[in-house]
Scaffold this active site. Structure first.
Site, mmCIF file in Angstrom:
data_model
loop_
_atom_site.group_PDB
_atom_site.id
_atom_site.type_symbol
_atom_site.label_atom_id
_atom_site.label_comp_id
_atom_site.label_asym_id
_atom_site.label_seq_id
_atom_site.Cartn_x
_atom_site.Cartn_y
_atom_site.Cartn_z
ATOM 1 N N LYS A 1 -9.088 -0.439 1.421
ATOM 2 C CA LYS A 1 -8.445 0.748 0.858
ATOM 3 C C LYS A 1 -7.963 0.503 -0.544
ATOM 4 O O LYS A 1 -7.355 -0.542 -0.765
ATOM 5 C CB LYS A 1 -7.271 1.080 1.793
ATOM 6 C CG LYS A 1 -6.345 2.150 1.321
ATOM 7 C CD LYS A 1 -5.234 2.269 2.299
ATOM 8 C CE LYS A 1 -4.254 3.268 1.747
ATOM 9 N NZ LYS A 1 -3.048 3.330 2.486
ATOM 10 N N LYS B 1 -5.667 -4.036 1.220
ATOM 11 C CA LYS B 1 -5.087 -2.807 0.696
ATOM 12 C C LYS B 1 -4.564 -3.110 -0.697
ATOM 13 O O LYS B 1 -3.679 -3.941 -0.880
ATOM 14 C CB LYS B 1 -3.949 -2.361 1.606
ATOM 15 C CG LYS B 1 -3.204 -1.159 1.074
ATOM 16 C CD LYS B 1 -2.249 -0.605 2.100
ATOM 17 C CE LYS B 1 -1.438 0.533 1.516
ATOM 18 N NZ LYS B 1 -0.514 1.090 2.502
HETATM 19 C C1 PBG Z 1 1.818 3.487 3.999
HETATM 20 C C2 PBG Z 1 0.540 4.087 3.559
HETATM 21 C C3 PBG Z 1 0.169 4.590 2.300
HETATM 22 C C4 PBG Z 1 -1.111 5.132 2.450
HETATM 23 C C5 PBG Z 1 -1.495 4.919 3.767
HETATM 24 N N1 PBG Z 1 -0.466 4.257 4.422
HETATM 25 C C6 PBG Z 1 0.935 4.651 1.031
HETATM 26 C C7 PBG Z 1 1.224 3.442 0.256
HETATM 27 O O1 PBG Z 1 0.895 2.320 0.635
HETATM 28 O O2 PBG Z 1 1.867 3.607 -0.780
HETATM 29 C C8 PBG Z 1 -1.905 5.823 1.383
HETATM 30 C C9 PBG Z 1 -2.814 6.894 1.891
HETATM 31 C C10 PBG Z 1 -3.394 7.777 0.845
HETATM 32 O O3 PBG Z 1 -3.135 7.653 -0.364
HETATM 33 O O4 PBG Z 1 -4.157 8.672 1.247
HETATM 34 N N2 PBG Z 1 2.084 2.223 3.495
#
Ligand code: PBG
Length: 323
Positions: free
Chosen positions: A249, A196
């Site tokens: 992601k 991520k």
């Molecule tokens: C929680 C999380 C996030 C997203 C999914 N789980 C936000 C982040 O990490 O700031 C992002 C999902 C999206 O942008 O559609 N940590």
């Protein structure tokens, strides 16, 4: 090897039927996961500004929506919660009566066949908006693991089908696996957000979840978008700790990482087509600058072509209507 004029690749492009016949990648609703946002209250439906078409719903309304989604053919959802109150320790994340836990129990009852996946993280629940415990301006890794594992176990207790930790602390998959197993939830799989990236494309989501960090940013725990080898190490480590599937992601800016993970690991690969990737297309379409449906189908197809088995997408509901 014969070349032009003997070889003409346009021959199979001549009609829609010929193109369909030789198409290499297809979208299937069964491979899509639709994000849902649960919020406190009753009868509440709040459209999210940066995510056109996406709505925060209280549990009663969420159940109605989930039934409608099932009817449309959407098979799986990814649940996020907007808590009543946020605090330093993100306590509502692991409260047995927290928003996600209540939503899970109700959805389990109302739409038993719908696959329920939860995002396991603290950032929606902490007053500072970080994904772990903060002390002296630092996000503490090992102390956060305990809370994340507690969160995952409380989701399992409430009936989740799979948990998806998204916090990017080191060792969270192992910590979650250990607690799930010790509490009798060895059947619950872990979909790890293994790679991520610290991405600008989460902007609309943070607006929606009220989870933008109050100070600093997430670069101390989420990955540098410049790195691929490190992403593969993250995947490898998470598999070693017991992850059942890997998530990459954002999706569109990581197609190379999806392809590399697909080539290297024999587990299901998930890709999250994140809020910013969706919002950009929505915004351009609203201006009349592109065709939303075409752009969405092209985006999702590209993510599949790169090697994703499963796509988390805000378009899943519309796709159910398009396909
Ligand atoms: C929680 C999380 C996030 C997203 C999914 N789980 C936000 C982040 O990490 O700031 C992002 C999902 C999206 O942008 O559609 N940590």
């Amino acid at each position: 090897m014969s070349v032009f004029p003997v070889t003409r690749l346009r021959r199979f492009r001549r009609t829609a039927a010929l193109r369909a016949l030789v198409r290499e990648t297809r979208l299937d609703l069964d491979d899509l996961v639709y994000p849902l946002f649960a919020c406190p209250g009753e009868g509440v439906e709040t459209p999210l500004e940066g995510l056109p078409g996406i709505v925060q719903r209280s549990v009663d309304r969420l159940c109605e929506e989930a039934a409608a989604l099932r009817q449309l053919g959407v098979g799986a959802v990814l649940l996020f919660g907007i808590p009543e109150e946020k605090d330093e320790a993100g306590s509502e994340a692991y409260d047995e009566d927290g928003i996600v836990q209540r939503a899970l129990r109700a959805l389990r009852e109302e739409v038993p066949e719908l696959v329920l996946v939860t995002d396991v993280c603290l950032c929606e629940y902490t007053s500072h908006g970080h994904c772990g415990v903060v002390s002296d301006g630092e996000v503490l890794n090992d102390l956060s693991l305990e809370l994340l594992a507690k969160t995952a176990a409380s989701h399992a207790e409430a009936g989740v089908d799979a948990v998806a930790p998204s916090d990017m602390m080191d060792g969270r998959v192992g910590a979650i696996r250990a607690v799930l197993d010790s509490e009798g939830f060895e059947r619950v799989p872990i979909v790890s957000y293994a790679a991520k990236y610290a991405s600008a494309f989460y902007g609309p989501f943070r607006e929606a979840a009220g989870s933008a960090p109050a100070f600093g940013d997430r670069r101390g725990y989420q990955m540098d978008p410049a790195n691929t080898r490190e992403a593969l190490r993250e995947c490898e480590l998470d598999l070693g700790e017991g992850a059942d599937a890997l998530m990459i992601k954002p999706a569109l800016s990581s197609l190379d990482v999806i392809a590399a993970a697909r080539a290297r690991f024999e587990v299901p690969i998930f890709a999250y087509n994140v809020s910013g990737e969706y919002a950009m297309v929505k915004a351009a379409a609203a201006q009349g600058w592109l065709d939303e449906r075409q752009a969405a189908l092209e985006s999702l197809t590209a993510i599949k072509r790169a090697g994703a088995d499963v796509i988390v997408s805000y378009w899943a509901k519309e796709l159910a209507q398009w396909l």
